[in-house]
Design a protein around this motif. Structure first.
Motif, PDB file in Angstrom:
ATOM      1  N   SER A   1       0.745  -1.142  -0.003  1.00  0.00           N
ATOM      2  CA  SER A   1       0.153   0.001   0.120  1.00  0.00           C
ATOM      3  C   SER A   1       0.836   1.333  -0.104  1.00  0.00           C
ATOM      4  O   SER A   1       0.440   2.343  -0.417  1.00  0.00           O
ATOM      5  N   GLY A   2       2.233   1.216   0.357  1.00  0.00           N
ATOM      6  CA  GLY A   2       2.895   2.219   0.450  1.00  0.00           C
ATOM      7  C   GLY A   2       4.016   2.362  -0.731  1.00  0.00           C
ATOM      8  O   GLY A   2       4.941   3.103  -0.790  1.00  0.00           O
ATOM      9  N   PHE A   3       3.665   1.654  -1.776  1.00  0.00           N
ATOM     10  CA  PHE A   3       4.440   1.701  -3.075  1.00  0.00           C
ATOM     11  C   PHE A   3       4.797   3.151  -3.527  1.00  0.00           C
ATOM     12  O   PHE A   3       5.992   3.138  -3.866  1.00  0.00           O
ATOM     13  N   CYS A   4       3.957   3.717  -3.727  1.00  0.00           N
ATOM     14  CA  CYS A   4       4.230   5.030  -4.096  1.00  0.00           C
ATOM     15  C   CYS A   4       4.896   6.120  -3.132  1.00  0.00           C
ATOM     16  O   CYS A   4       5.572   7.319  -3.595  1.00  0.00           O
ATOM     17  N   ALA A   5       4.971   5.728  -1.979  1.00  0.00           N
ATOM     18  CA  ALA A   5       5.813   6.608  -0.866  1.00  0.00           C
ATOM     19  C   ALA A   5       7.105   6.455  -0.613  1.00  0.00           C
ATOM     20  O   ALA A   5       7.885   7.068   0.028  1.00  0.00           O
ATOM     21  N   HIS A   6       7.477   4.866  -0.737  1.00  0.00           N
ATOM     22  CA  HIS A   6       8.994   4.506  -0.313  1.00  0.00           C
ATOM     23  C   HIS A   6       9.726   4.278  -1.683  1.00  0.00           C
ATOM     24  O   HIS A   6       9.332   4.601  -2.799  1.00  0.00           O
ATOM     25  N   TYR A   7      10.865   4.187  -1.337  1.00  0.00           N
ATOM     26  CA  TYR A   7      11.937   3.963  -2.527  1.00  0.00           C
ATOM     27  C   TYR A   7      12.573   2.780  -2.600  1.00  0.00           C
ATOM     28  O   TYR A   7      13.667   2.395  -2.676  1.00  0.00           O
TER      29      TYR A   7
ATOM     30  N   LEU B   1      18.591  -0.614  -7.683  1.00  0.00           N
ATOM     31  CA  LEU B   1      18.889  -0.194  -9.077  1.00  0.00           C
ATOM     32  C   LEU B   1      17.544   0.099  -9.937  1.00  0.00           C
ATOM     33  O   LEU B   1      17.701   1.161 -10.604  1.00  0.00           O
ATOM     34  N   ILE B   2      16.700  -0.706  -9.536  1.00  0.00           N
ATOM     35  CA  ILE B   2      15.454  -0.538 -10.499  1.00  0.00           C
ATOM     36  C   ILE B   2      14.683   0.727 -10.047  1.00  0.00           C
ATOM     37  O   ILE B   2      14.280   1.623 -10.886  1.00  0.00           O
ATOM     38  N   GLU B   3      14.909   1.104  -8.766  1.00  0.00           N
ATOM     39  CA  GLU B   3      14.291   2.114  -8.210  1.00  0.00           C
ATOM     40  C   GLU B   3      14.885   3.489  -8.818  1.00  0.00           C
ATOM     41  O   GLU B   3      14.217   4.612  -9.142  1.00  0.00           O
ATOM     42  N   LEU B   4      16.521   3.335  -8.867  1.00  0.00           N
ATOM     43  CA  LEU B   4      17.227   4.377  -9.470  1.00  0.00           C
ATOM     44  C   LEU B   4      17.033   4.662 -10.780  1.00  0.00           C
ATOM     45  O   LEU B   4      16.689   5.576 -11.500  1.00  0.00           O
ATOM     46  N   MET B   5      16.657   3.497 -11.549  1.00  0.00           N
ATOM     47  CA  MET B   5      16.865   3.621 -13.271  1.00  0.00           C
ATOM     48  C   MET B   5      15.498   3.435 -13.769  1.00  0.00           C
ATOM     49  O   MET B   5      15.374   3.831 -14.983  1.00  0.00           O
ATOM     50  N   TRP B   6      14.456   2.817 -13.309  1.00  0.00           N
ATOM     51  CA  TRP B   6      13.251   2.698 -13.706  1.00  0.00           C
ATOM     52  C   TRP B   6      12.169   3.635 -13.568  1.00  0.00           C
ATOM     53  O   TRP B   6      11.604   4.074 -14.430  1.00  0.00           O
ATOM     54  N   GLY B   7      11.919   3.736 -12.144  1.00  0.00           N
ATOM     55  CA  GLY B   7      10.832   4.502 -11.871  1.00  0.00           C
ATOM     56  C   GLY B   7       9.583   3.734 -11.373  1.00  0.00           C
ATOM     57  O   GLY B   7       9.306   2.345 -11.678  1.00  0.00           O
TER      58      GLY B   7
ATOM     59  N   ASP C   1      -6.652   6.099  -8.601  1.00  0.00           N
ATOM     60  CA  ASP C   1      -6.778   5.405  -9.992  1.00  0.00           C
ATOM     61  C   ASP C   1      -5.346   5.523 -10.367  1.00  0.00           C
ATOM     62  O   ASP C   1      -4.729   6.299 -10.612  1.00  0.00           O
ATOM     63  N   PRO C   2      -4.980   4.327 -10.817  1.00  0.00           N
ATOM     64  CA  PRO C   2      -3.477   4.142 -11.182  1.00  0.00           C
ATOM     65  C   PRO C   2      -3.474   4.042 -12.804  1.00  0.00           C
ATOM     66  O   PRO C   2      -2.383   3.816 -13.262  1.00  0.00           O
ATOM     67  N   LYS C   3      -4.529   4.473 -13.461  1.00  0.00           N
ATOM     68  CA  LYS C   3      -4.647   4.847 -15.044  1.00  0.00           C
ATOM     69  C   LYS C   3      -3.194   5.424 -15.431  1.00  0.00           C
ATOM     70  O   LYS C   3      -3.269   6.739 -14.872  1.00  0.00           O
ATOM     71  N   ASP C   4      -2.552   5.385 -16.454  1.00  0.00           N
ATOM     72  CA  ASP C   4      -1.684   5.900 -17.087  1.00  0.00           C
ATOM     73  C   ASP C   4      -0.220   6.159 -16.300  1.00  0.00           C
ATOM     74  O   ASP C   4       0.853   6.001 -16.383  1.00  0.00           O
ATOM     75  N   ASP C   5      -0.293   6.502 -15.098  1.00  0.00           N
ATOM     76  CA  ASP C   5       0.907   6.663 -14.110  1.00  0.00           C
ATOM     77  C   ASP C   5       0.368   6.204 -12.516  1.00  0.00           C
ATOM     78  O   ASP C   5      -0.269   6.910 -12.027  1.00  0.00           O
ATOM     79  N   PRO C   6       0.822   5.096 -11.985  1.00  0.00           N
ATOM     80  CA  PRO C   6       0.284   4.633 -10.750  1.00  0.00           C
ATOM     81  C   PRO C   6       0.859   5.824  -9.560  1.00  0.00           C
ATOM     82  O   PRO C   6      -0.058   5.716  -8.588  1.00  0.00           O
ATOM     83  N   CYS C   7       1.756   6.344  -9.771  1.00  0.00           N
ATOM     84  CA  CYS C   7       2.227   7.347  -8.739  1.00  0.00           C
ATOM     85  C   CYS C   7       2.395   8.860  -8.895  1.00  0.00           C
ATOM     86  O   CYS C   7       2.956   9.329  -8.346  1.00  0.00           O
ATOM     87  N   GLY C   8       1.352   9.060 -10.122  1.00  0.00           N
ATOM     88  CA  GLY C   8       1.782  10.766 -10.315  1.00  0.00           C
ATOM     89  C   GLY C   8       2.975  10.867 -10.763  1.00  0.00           C
ATOM     90  O   GLY C   8       3.842  10.490 -11.565  1.00  0.00           O
TER      91      GLY C   8
END
Length: 238
Positions: A82-88, A142-148, A227-234
């Motif tokens: 549930s904290g996917f968009c808030a953590h790194y 690595l993926i948090e840094l390079m992917w988004g 709503d995660p449509k287009d971009d799940p984390c704004g």
């Protein structure tokens, strides 16, 4: 005048040089590998290879994030992180709780986030040892840094195991509901995510009492996920 011949490096020094070269090679390969997957579909994973050896089939069809019903990423975030968009990439409170549990149990638990699970699914093998967990944390960084966030969720939903030989949203939607991933309903998405902790043990087509109960819980939690449509984390996604 006699000049002494230079001393040959000792065994320890040669060993250390070899170790440093191996570490450097690993870092180079891992960074290049991660950068490649930032743009290209993940074709195959270590888990898929293991399952093939074990005799399971193989069904997988990569689709873009936009081709997946928003219900599925919403269900995944609601159930798994549930904290996917808030953590790194790391839920430190969950990691601390897992560490405390691990001191009393031989079974290693890691307090995994979706980022952790994506790193494990894309690059590593299933295991519950500390060295493998350390590699998972390294690839998570690595993926948090390079992917988004958007790319992390896109890869996760395309490679995660939804059942015996069934990988990713499109294959799961076609296998279990005879429809594309873009058409998954709220309940269907919640049902798919409900079996993720043990996709070989629990069934989407024949959900038992626990899976049905978990599906209902996930559906309720989905109401709290934007709503995660287009971009799940704004603005946090890429």
């Amino acid at each position: 005048m006699i000049v002494a011949a230079p001393r040959k490096p000792g065994r320890l020094r040669r060993f250390l040089r070899l170790v440093m070269r191996a570490i450097g090679l690993f870092l180079l390969i891992s960074v290049m590998w991660t950068a490649l997957y930032a743009w290209l579909p993940v074709p195959f994973t270590p888990l898929m290879a293991i399952r093939l050896i074990e005799g399971y089939g193989f069904s997988k069809d990569w689709v873009s994030y936009e081709e997946i019903s928003p219900n599925l990423p919403r269900a995944a975030i609601a159930a798994e992180d549930s904290g996917f968009c808030a953590h790194y990439g790391f839920d430190w409170e969950a990691i601390q709780n897992a560490w405390n549990r691990n001191q009393k149990s031989r079974r290693i638990r890691g307090g995994s986030t979706i980022s952790n699970q994506t790193a494990k699914n894309a690059f590593l093998w299933p295991d519950r040892t500390y060295p493998r967990k350390a590699l998972e944390y390294y690839f998570t960084g690595l993926i948090e840094l390079m992917w988004g966030k958007k790319r992390i969720l896109e890869v996760y939903l395309n490679v995660v195991e939804f059942g015996p030989g069934v990988y990713g949203a499109e294959a799961a939607a076609q296998t279990y509901f005879k429809k594309p991933a873009s058409a998954l309903t709220r309940r269907e998405a919640a049902l798919l995510v409900a079996v993720l902790p043990s996709p070989l043990k629990w069934s989407v087509t024949k959900p038992g009492p626990y899976v049905q109960s978990r599906t209902g819980t996930i559906m309720a939690r989905m109401l709290d996920i934007p709503d995660p449509k287009d971009d799940p984390c704004g603005h946090n996604g890429s």
